[in-house]
Design an enzyme around this catalytic site. Sequence first.
Site, PDB file in Angstrom:
ATOM      1  N   ARG A 180     -28.624  -4.111   6.878  1.00  9.62           N
ATOM      2  CA  ARG A 180     -28.558  -2.652   6.940  1.00  9.62           C
ATOM      3  C   ARG A 180     -29.653  -2.062   7.831  1.00  9.62           C
ATOM      4  O   ARG A 180     -30.192  -0.996   7.563  1.00  9.62           O
ATOM      5  CB  ARG A 180     -28.655  -2.045   5.528  1.00  9.62           C
ATOM      6  CG  ARG A 180     -27.555  -2.460   4.584  1.00  9.62           C
ATOM      7  CD  ARG A 180     -26.174  -2.026   5.073  1.00  9.62           C
ATOM      8  NE  ARG A 180     -25.156  -2.543   4.172  1.00  9.62           N
ATOM      9  CZ  ARG A 180     -24.570  -3.734   4.305  1.00  9.62           C
ATOM     10  NH1 ARG A 180     -24.875  -4.501   5.336  1.00  9.62           N
ATOM     11  NH2 ARG A 180     -23.665  -4.138   3.438  1.00  9.62           N
ATOM     12  N   SER A 259     -22.454   3.484  -1.063  1.00  7.25           N
ATOM     13  CA  SER A 259     -23.637   2.887  -1.691  1.00  7.25           C
ATOM     14  C   SER A 259     -24.862   3.733  -1.359  1.00  7.25           C
ATOM     15  O   SER A 259     -25.254   3.828  -0.198  1.00  7.25           O
ATOM     16  CB  SER A 259     -23.838   1.457  -1.187  1.00  7.25           C
ATOM     17  OG  SER A 259     -22.717   0.655  -1.510  1.00  7.25           O
ATOM     18  N   GLU A 363     -30.058   4.420   1.107  1.00  3.70           N
ATOM     19  CA  GLU A 363     -29.388   4.014   2.344  1.00  3.70           C
ATOM     20  C   GLU A 363     -29.061   5.204   3.229  1.00  3.70           C
ATOM     21  O   GLU A 363     -29.236   5.135   4.451  1.00  3.70           O
ATOM     22  CB  GLU A 363     -28.113   3.228   2.028  1.00  3.70           C
ATOM     23  CG  GLU A 363     -27.429   2.649   3.251  1.00  3.70           C
ATOM     24  CD  GLU A 363     -26.332   1.665   2.900  1.00  3.70           C
ATOM     25  OE1 GLU A 363     -25.381   1.528   3.702  1.00  3.70           O
ATOM     26  OE2 GLU A 363     -26.397   1.022   1.841  1.00  3.70           O
TER      27      GLU A 363
END
Length: 371
Positions: A180, A259, A363
Site C-alpha cells: 500500500r 478498508s 489508509e
Amino acid sequence: MRHDRTAPSERRGRSRTLERVQELHDAPLAPLTTFRLGGPATRLLTATTDAEVIDAVREADAAGTPLLIIGGGSNLVIGDKGLAGTALRIATKGFELDGTKLELAAGEVWTDAVERSVEAGLAGIECLAGIPGSAGATPIQNVGAYGQEVSATITEVIAYDRAAGETVTIPNAECAFSYRHSRFKAEPDRYVVLRVRFELEDADGLSAPIKYPETARTLGVEAGDRVPAATARETVLKLRAGKGMVLDAEDHDTWSAGSFFTNPILTEAEFAAFRARVAERLGPDMKAPAFPAGDGLTKTSAAWLIDKAGFTKGYGTGPARISTKHTLALTNRGEATTEDLLALAREVVAGVREAFGVTLVNEPVTVGVSL
C-alpha cells in the site's frame, strides 16, 4: 526515468489557458467522494485531457494555491471546512490495448478497465475487480486485493513532476512499490499521475494463478490453480459485495473508503509483544493472523484486531459506524460529518492500541484533518 520538458499543450500549439476547463466556485466536494463527506472547495476544476491537467497544476503552483487532486474519491477524507484552494478533478479518458500491453488514462474508472481487460481474455488484474476509484490512483496506493497488486503488472507510470516542471515516465523499478505504498505516496505533493501502463498475460482466457485462500476456497480450487478470468472476476465481485466493498448508493455499508486501516506490519520484537498481549487478553490458545512480510517482518490483520478489541460489525450509535458487513470499513450512515467519522476512527485506534499494543494507520488520504 525519462523526461519530457515540453508539456502536451505546448507541443500541440494550444494556448496554455484554463478557458476550456470546467470551473466551479465554492463547489461541494462531498459528492465527489465515496464517503459523501467534506466541505466545499474555493474552486473546482475538471480536466478531461492530460494537457488540461498539467496546465491547471502549473497555474496553481505558480500562484501558490493549495491544490487537491481528485480521481474517483474513494480514498479521500475531506474536512468539514473543505478546502481553501483549488480542487482538480481528473476526468481524462483512455483505454488502449495493444496485445498484452494496456495503457490507461488516469481518469479511467478502474472497475471498468478491469472488466474490459478480462473481456479481452487477459489476466493479471482480474482479482482487483470492484475496487472503486480511478486508474491513476492505483500506483499511488499500490492497490491490491485477493492476492494481486498492481505493482506486479505496472510497467511504467507517466506523471507530471511538479518539482521539475516536466512530464516524466517512471519505470516500475523506480516506483518504490511496497505494501500500500509507492514513490508517489511518499511524495504526495510532487507527482500527478497522468497515465499508467501495464503488461498483462494472455493465458487463453484463464486467470493468473489464484493466490488468495478465500478466493481459492470459494472457487473450489487449490492455490496456484487457474480458472477462467471472467469467473475469477465474478467471484471476487461477489466476495467484495458480501463485505460491502462494491459501491451501491442504496447501501450505506458502501458509503466508505473500503478498508479504512492498513494491515499492520510488525518487527520480530513487536510481533512477540503482540502475541503476548493476545494470549493475555484472549487466552493462550488464540492464534492471531500472521503472514510473512519479508526481512523478518510479519503482517497481521487489521480487521481481526478491530473485531477482537470489541469493535464488531455495526459498532456505533451515531451517524458514523463500522460497517455491518466488515469491521475494516468505517461508514457514513447518511447524516454523518467528517468529525463524526474521525471520532469513530480515533476510538477504534485507541481501543486496538490499548488491547494489543498495535497502532493502526489510516489508509485514506486526509485533507484538512488528521487522526
